[in-house]
Design an enzyme around this catalytic site. Structure first.
Site, mmCIF file in Angstrom:
data_model
loop_
_atom_site.group_PDB
_atom_site.id
_atom_site.type_symbol
_atom_site.label_atom_id
_atom_site.label_comp_id
_atom_site.label_asym_id
_atom_site.label_seq_id
_atom_site.Cartn_x
_atom_site.Cartn_y
_atom_site.Cartn_z
ATOM 1 C CB VAL A 29 -4.848 -13.831 -21.496
ATOM 2 C CG1 VAL A 29 -5.826 -12.654 -21.373
ATOM 3 C CG2 VAL A 29 -3.413 -13.309 -21.585
ATOM 4 C CE LYS A 44 0.984 -11.500 -20.182
ATOM 5 N NZ LYS A 44 1.737 -10.525 -21.019
ATOM 6 N NE ARG A 136 13.424 -5.705 -25.396
ATOM 7 C CZ ARG A 136 13.961 -6.904 -25.177
ATOM 8 N NH1 ARG A 136 14.930 -7.346 -25.929
ATOM 9 N NH2 ARG A 136 13.506 -7.664 -24.205
#
Length: 486
Positions: A29, A44, A136
Site C-alpha cells: 500500500v 493498494k 473473515r
C-alpha cells in the site's frame, strides 16, 4: 524476479507517488496524490511476483468492496485499474495513522470509545452480511480512522460470499488471535457468526489492550493460542470500570458454539447500545443500508429487521399539509363585498381571540416540553456504577497511574509471590489485587498497603491483577501478570 519488498511503486497516470504505507501478504500500500480532484489516496498494488490465484483474489476484493464501500464505516474505494507494468491496483480513501491496532499498543480505550467504535463497525459488518459478504478478518489492524476520527472497516482481501466453501484455501490467511474456534478446527462453512465472534474479540481488545486469549508470560506459539481459543473460557476483562453486563455481551458473542452467539452483527450492536444506556452514555448509531425501492411503496422494514436501525438513503415520508381551496362562488362573493366598520370590528375581535388562543397554545407547548423532559430523565436507564468494585466514583476511568513492574515468581512450596513498584514517586495511596481466574468475574478484590502479595499456586498458570487505589477512592486500570505453575 524482484521480491515484493524491492518492487518500485508503479507509475499510474493521474497520480504521483508520495511514500510507502505498508505491505501485506500479496500486496503493498502506497500513498499517492491524485491530480484531479487533488487529494491524497491510498493505493493498494498487487505484488509483481504473485500467482494467478492471488490476482483473482485481488479482483474479488475490488468487487466486494465496491458493493459496500459507500457505508460510512467501511473504507471507501475510489477506483481500480492495472498499472503500466501489469500490476492491478485499488485506489482507496486514505486514513492517516494510527489505526486501531497501533492505538491498542499504547493501552486500552476508555469504555465509551470502545463501545462507540464497536457499534459503528457492527453496522458495517451487518451491511456486508446483508450483501452476502463475510469479512473473515475483523481485527484491530483492519479498523482505520478517517480524518474525522470515524472508524472504518478495511481489507476485504479474504472476504467471501457466505455459505459452504469448496476450496481449502478459502480458510487460509485468517489471523489466529481473532479467529473463531470453528475456523481453527477446520470448518469450511463461511457464516456471519464468524464475524460476530471476531468483532467481539476486537471489542475485548479495545477494553484490555490485547487479544482475548493472549496471556502475559504464557506461550505466544500460535498452536498454544489456538488451543486456548478452542477450549478455554473467556478470561475476565480485569477493569473495574466495565460493568458485568458488557462482559456477558462479549461472552455470548464469543461462545464456542456459533449457534449460541448473537444471531447477527446488528443484534450484537443492540446489546452494546443497551450497555451504553446502562452507563448513561449517548446511543451510538448503527448505520444500515436499505434498498431504494422501499421509497416507492415497499415495506419500510425488511422481515426480521430492527425498525430502530438507521438506514442510509431512506427518508421518512412527509405527508403534504392539507390545503383548503375556496370555491369560485366564495371568492366572487368575497370580492363583491365592501368592508365596513362593523366588519372591521368583528375581524378585530377575531384577531384578539386568535392572539390569545395562540399565546395559550404556546404556553401549553412549553409546559409540555418541560414535563416530557422530566419524564424522559426519570425513565432513562440508570447506570449501575454502584455495583462495580472499585471505581464507581469515576466509572469511565481516571488519570490514576497504574502500578509498575508487576512480576511473579513461584516459591516451590505451592505459592507464588507477586511484586510491583509504586506507580510514581511519592505515591501515598494503596493497592487492590485479586487472582485473575479464567472465566470468573466473581473473585473479590483485596486491599493492601504493601507492594507484594503471596497467593496459592494454581495448576497450569497463576495470574493476578493489581490496581492503584488513590486516597479519594479512584483506581487505575489493572496491570496483570501470570506465572507458569506445575
Amino acid at each position: 524476479m524482484s521480491s515484493p519488498r524491492e518492487a518500485a511503486p508503479p507509475e499510474i497516470a493521474g497520480y504521483t507517488h508520495l511514500r510507502d504505507l505498508g505491505a501485506g501478504g500479496y500486496s503493498r500500500v502506497y500513498l499517492y496524490e491524485q491530480h484531479m480532484p487533488r487529494r491524497e489516496v491510498a493505493v493498494k498494488v498487487m505484488n509483481a511476483d504473485v500467482d494467478g490465484s492471488s490476482a483473482s483474489r485481488f479482483e474479488q476484493e475490488a468487487n466486494l468492496m465496491a458493493r459496500v464501500s459507500s457505508h460510512p464505516a467501511i473504507l471507501s474505494i475510489y477506483g481500480a485499474g492495472v498499472s503500466g507494468d501489469g500490476r492491478p491496483f485499488l485506489v482507496m480513501e486514505y486514513c492517516p495513522p494510527p489505526q486501531l491496532g497501533m492505538m491498542l499498543r499504547q493501552g486500552p480505550l476508555d469504555v465509551a470509545e470502545a463501545l462507540g467504535t464497536a457499534i459503528q463497525i457492527a453496522g458495517a459488518v451487518e451491511t456486508a452480511h446483508r450483501a452476502g459478504i463475510v469479512h473473515r478478518d475483523i481485527k484491530p489492524a483492519n479498523i482505520l480512522f478517517t480524518s474525522y476520527r470515524r472508524p472504518v472497516l478495511s481489507d476485504f482481501g479474504i472476504s467471501v460470499m457466505s455459505g459452504p466453501s469448496d476450496h481449502d484455501h478459502e480458510l487460509r490467511g485468517m489471523s489466529v488471535p481473532w479467529a473463531p474456534p470453528e475456523q481453527l478446527v477446520g470448518s469450511r462453512t463461511v457464516s456471519p457468526a464468524s464475524d460476530v465472534y471476531s468483532l467481539a474479540a476486537t471489542t475485548y481488545a479495545m477494553l484490555t489492550g490485547h487479544s482475548p486469549f493472549e496471556i502475559a508470560g504464557a506461550s505466544d506459539d500460535v498452536y498454544d493460542l489456538a488451543r486456548r481459543i478452542v477450549k478455554d473460557p473467556l478470561p475476565p476483562l480485569g477493569r473495574p470500570d466495565v460493568p458485568p453486563s458488557l462482559y456477558r455481551v462479549l461472552r455470548i458473542a464469543m461462545d464456542k458454539d456459533p449457534a449460541h452467539r448473537y444471531p447477527s452483527a446488528l443484534a450484537l450492536a443492540r446489546a452494546l447500545q443497551q450497555v451504553e444506556g446502562e452507563l448513561g452514555l449517548p446511543t451510538t448509531t448503527a448505520d444500515l443500508y436499505q434498498e431504494a425501492d422501499t421509497l416507492e411503496g415497499a415495506p419500510a422494514h425488511g422481515e426480521g429487521e430492527d425498525p430502530g436501525a438507521t438506514r442510509l438513503g431512506v427518508f421518512s415520508a412527509v405527508e403534504p399539509a392539507a390545503v383548503i381551496r375556496p370555491r369560485a362562488s366564495d371568492r366572487l362573493e368575497q370580492d363583491a363585498q365592501e368592508p365596513d366598520a362593523s366588519t372591521d370590528r368583528r375581524w378585530g375581535r377575531r384577531r384578539l381571540l386568535l392572539g390569545l388562543a395562540s399565546g395559550l397554545v404556546a404556553v401549553l407547548v412549553v409546559v409540555g416540553a418541560i414535563v416530557a423532559s422530566q419524564m424522559s430523565q426519570e425513565s432513562r436507564p440508570q447506570a449501575t456504577f454502584a455495583t462495580l468494585e472499585p471505581g464507581h466514583s469515576d466509572p469511565l476511568g481516571s488519570m490514576v497511574p497504574a502500578p509498575r513492574d508487576l512480576s511473579g515468581a513461584s516459591g516451590g512450596d505451592g505459592t507464588v509471590t507477586f511484586t510491583w513498584s509504586a506507580p510514581q514517586e511519592g505515591w501515598e495511596g494503596s493497592y487492590l489485587f485479586r487472582e485473575d481466574v479464567a472465566g470468573s468475574e466473581e473473585v473479590p478484590l483485596e486491599r493492601t498497603d504493601a507492594t507484594s502479595v503471596v497467593v496459592a499456586a494454581r495448576q497450569g498458570t497463576t495470574c493476578i491483577e493489581v490496581y492503584s487505589l488513590r486516597a479519594d477512592g479512584k483506581t487505575s486500570a489493572a496491570v496483570r501478570s501470570c506465572v507458569q505453575t506445575p
